[in-house]
Design a protein around this motif. Structure first.
Motif, short mmCIF file in Angstrom:
data_model
loop_
_atom_site.label_atom_id
_atom_site.label_comp_id
_atom_site.label_asym_id
_atom_site.label_seq_id
_atom_site.Cartn_x
_atom_site.Cartn_y
_atom_site.Cartn_z
N SER A 43 38.85 26.88 49.78
CA SER A 43 39.01 28.17 50.48
C SER A 43 38.41 29.31 49.65
O SER A 43 38.49 29.32 48.42
CB SER A 43 40.49 28.43 50.76
OG SER A 43 41.24 28.46 49.57
N ILE A 44 37.82 30.27 50.35
CA ILE A 44 37.14 31.39 49.71
C ILE A 44 38.16 32.49 49.37
O ILE A 44 38.98 32.85 50.22
CB ILE A 44 36.04 31.98 50.63
CG1 ILE A 44 35.08 30.86 51.05
CG2 ILE A 44 35.30 33.10 49.92
CD1 ILE A 44 34.35 30.21 49.91
N PRO A 45 38.14 33.03 48.16
CA PRO A 45 39.07 34.12 47.81
C PRO A 45 38.87 35.33 48.72
O PRO A 45 37.77 35.57 49.22
CB PRO A 45 38.69 34.45 46.36
CG PRO A 45 38.06 33.22 45.83
CD PRO A 45 37.34 32.60 47.01
N ASN A 46 39.94 36.08 48.89
CA ASN A 46 39.91 37.28 49.72
C ASN A 46 39.63 38.48 48.81
O ASN A 46 40.54 39.05 48.21
CB ASN A 46 41.24 37.44 50.45
CG ASN A 46 41.21 38.53 51.48
OD1 ASN A 46 40.14 38.89 51.98
ND2 ASN A 46 42.35 39.09 51.81
N PHE A 47 38.37 38.87 48.70
CA PHE A 47 37.99 39.98 47.84
C PHE A 47 38.27 41.31 48.53
O PHE A 47 38.05 41.44 49.75
CB PHE A 47 36.51 39.89 47.47
CG PHE A 47 36.17 38.71 46.61
CD1 PHE A 47 36.39 38.75 45.24
CD2 PHE A 47 35.64 37.55 47.17
CE1 PHE A 47 36.08 37.66 44.44
CE2 PHE A 47 35.33 36.46 46.38
CZ PHE A 47 35.56 36.51 45.01
N ILE A 48 38.75 42.29 47.76
CA ILE A 48 39.02 43.63 48.29
C ILE A 48 38.38 44.67 47.36
O ILE A 48 37.96 44.34 46.24
CB ILE A 48 40.55 43.89 48.39
CG1 ILE A 48 41.21 43.73 47.02
CG2 ILE A 48 41.18 42.97 49.42
CD1 ILE A 48 42.69 44.07 47.01
N LEU A 49 38.31 45.91 47.81
CA LEU A 49 37.67 46.96 47.03
C LEU A 49 38.60 47.58 45.99
O LEU A 49 38.14 48.17 45.02
CB LEU A 49 37.14 48.06 47.97
CG LEU A 49 36.04 47.62 48.93
CD1 LEU A 49 35.66 48.78 49.85
CD2 LEU A 49 34.81 47.14 48.17
N ASP A 50 39.91 47.45 46.19
CA ASP A 50 40.87 48.07 45.30
C ASP A 50 41.30 47.09 44.20
O ASP A 50 41.24 45.87 44.37
CB ASP A 50 42.09 48.53 46.10
CG ASP A 50 42.99 49.46 45.30
OD1 ASP A 50 42.49 50.08 44.34
OD2 ASP A 50 44.19 49.57 45.63
N ILE A 101 28.71 30.89 35.54
CA ILE A 101 29.99 30.43 36.09
C ILE A 101 31.13 30.63 35.09
O ILE A 101 32.29 30.79 35.48
CB ILE A 101 29.93 28.96 36.56
CG1 ILE A 101 29.70 28.01 35.39
CG2 ILE A 101 28.90 28.79 37.64
CD1 ILE A 101 29.83 26.54 35.77
N THR A 102 30.81 30.66 33.78
CA THR A 102 31.84 30.94 32.78
C THR A 102 32.33 32.37 32.89
O THR A 102 33.55 32.63 32.89
CB THR A 102 31.30 30.69 31.36
OG1 THR A 102 30.91 29.30 31.24
CG2 THR A 102 32.36 31.01 30.31
N GLY A 158 42.70 31.29 46.34
CA GLY A 158 41.48 30.59 46.71
C GLY A 158 41.53 29.15 46.25
O GLY A 158 42.43 28.75 45.50
N GLY A 159 40.56 28.38 46.70
CA GLY A 159 40.52 26.96 46.35
C GLY A 159 40.07 26.74 44.91
O GLY A 159 39.33 27.54 44.34
N LEU A 160 40.50 25.63 44.33
CA LEU A 160 40.20 25.32 42.93
C LEU A 160 38.70 25.30 42.66
O LEU A 160 38.24 25.86 41.65
CB LEU A 160 40.82 23.96 42.58
CG LEU A 160 40.50 23.42 41.19
CD1 LEU A 160 41.03 24.35 40.11
CD2 LEU A 160 41.05 22.01 41.02
N PHE A 161 37.92 24.67 43.53
CA PHE A 161 36.49 24.55 43.28
C PHE A 161 35.80 25.91 43.32
O PHE A 161 34.79 26.11 42.65
CB PHE A 161 35.85 23.61 44.31
CG PHE A 161 36.04 22.16 44.00
CD1 PHE A 161 34.95 21.34 43.73
CD2 PHE A 161 37.31 21.59 43.97
CE1 PHE A 161 35.12 19.99 43.45
CE2 PHE A 161 37.49 20.25 43.68
CZ PHE A 161 36.40 19.44 43.42
N VAL A 162 36.34 26.83 44.11
CA VAL A 162 35.73 28.16 44.23
C VAL A 162 36.16 29.05 43.07
O VAL A 162 35.38 29.85 42.57
CB VAL A 162 36.12 28.80 45.58
CG1 VAL A 162 35.47 30.18 45.72
CG2 VAL A 162 35.70 27.90 46.73
N LEU A 163 37.40 28.90 42.61
CA LEU A 163 37.88 29.69 41.49
C LEU A 163 37.31 29.19 40.16
O LEU A 163 37.09 29.99 39.25
CB LEU A 163 39.42 29.65 41.43
CG LEU A 163 40.17 30.26 42.61
CD1 LEU A 163 41.68 30.12 42.40
CD2 LEU A 163 39.79 31.71 42.82
N VAL A 164 37.08 27.89 40.07
CA VAL A 164 36.54 27.28 38.84
C VAL A 164 35.34 26.42 39.23
O VAL A 164 35.47 25.20 39.42
CB VAL A 164 37.60 26.44 38.11
CG1 VAL A 164 37.09 26.01 36.73
CG2 VAL A 164 38.92 27.19 37.98
#
Length: 209
Positions: A45-52, A170-171, A76-82
């Protein structure tokens, strides 16, 4: 084992089904149907990015599923976060290049056991960021080992340079999103019980404000 049987009529039941929680654990069943939903939510799952600040927020309505599936405090999902976890998709290629038998056994064990625990977690519980901790370390470690094996197998410095730049990107991404995720999980506590530290942290990061 005898004590488990005396209490729950099963030597394999340690009381997990009888914990006081949101759902009735005794009626969940095998929940095979939950696996695809959980795999998407927990791993991709893709993280929910916000402006604040802190630029991320929990979003628990990740999938359209007409039934009950427990989702809470998901960033978010593990693969997307790392993203190093995506290297696990190259496990077949890595196996062909690994000559050390013990290393091959280690990598394959980490991947298989990690995925098995992920599926069991999905079937027995649901999706919560803290549940991912149970198996995340195995999938991350196997991804790192596969990356190193593939990197060492490259024959040209140009190819190694490209892979090194990819690792650097990615690091940095993992570091930043890790900090943001940690702040999200503690944001309400910091604001309520330590507002001075919260705003000090906020304006240290958001130095332009």
């Amino acid at each position: 084992m005898w004590y488990n049987y005396a209490r729950f009529e099963s030597i394999f039941e340690f009381g997990a089904k009888y914990q006081l929680t949101i759902t009735n654990m005794t009626t969940l069943g095998s929940r095979i149907w939950a696996v695809p939903t959980g795999i998407i939510t927990n791993l991709f799952s893709i993280p929910n990015f916000i402006l604040d600040f802190p630029f991320l927020t929990n979003h628990n309505d990740l999938t359209i599923f007409y039934g009950y599936y427990y989702i809470e405090n998901m960033i978010g999902g593990l693969f997307v976060l790392v993203p190093i976890c995506f290297m696990n998709f190259f496990i077949i290629k890595a196996n062909k290049k690994i000559e050390n038998k013990n290393l091959k056994i280690l990598i394959n064990t980490l991947v298989i056991v990690g995925l098995v625990i992920a599926v069991l977690s999905i079937m027995m519980a649901g999706s919560n960021q803290r549940y991912i901790i149970d198996y995340a370390w195995m999938i991350i470690l196997s991804g790192i080992l596969i990356f190193m094996r593939i990197y060492n197998s490259l024959k040209t410095e140009e190819a190694k340079g490209i892979l090194s730049k990819f690792l650097a990107v990615i690091t940095v991404y993992t570091f930043l999103i890790g900090i943001a995720s940690g702040i999200v999980s503690e944001k309400s506590y910091m604001q309520n019980y330590s507002p001075e530290e919260f705003y000090k942290t906020k304006y240290t990061i958001c130095f332009w404000e």
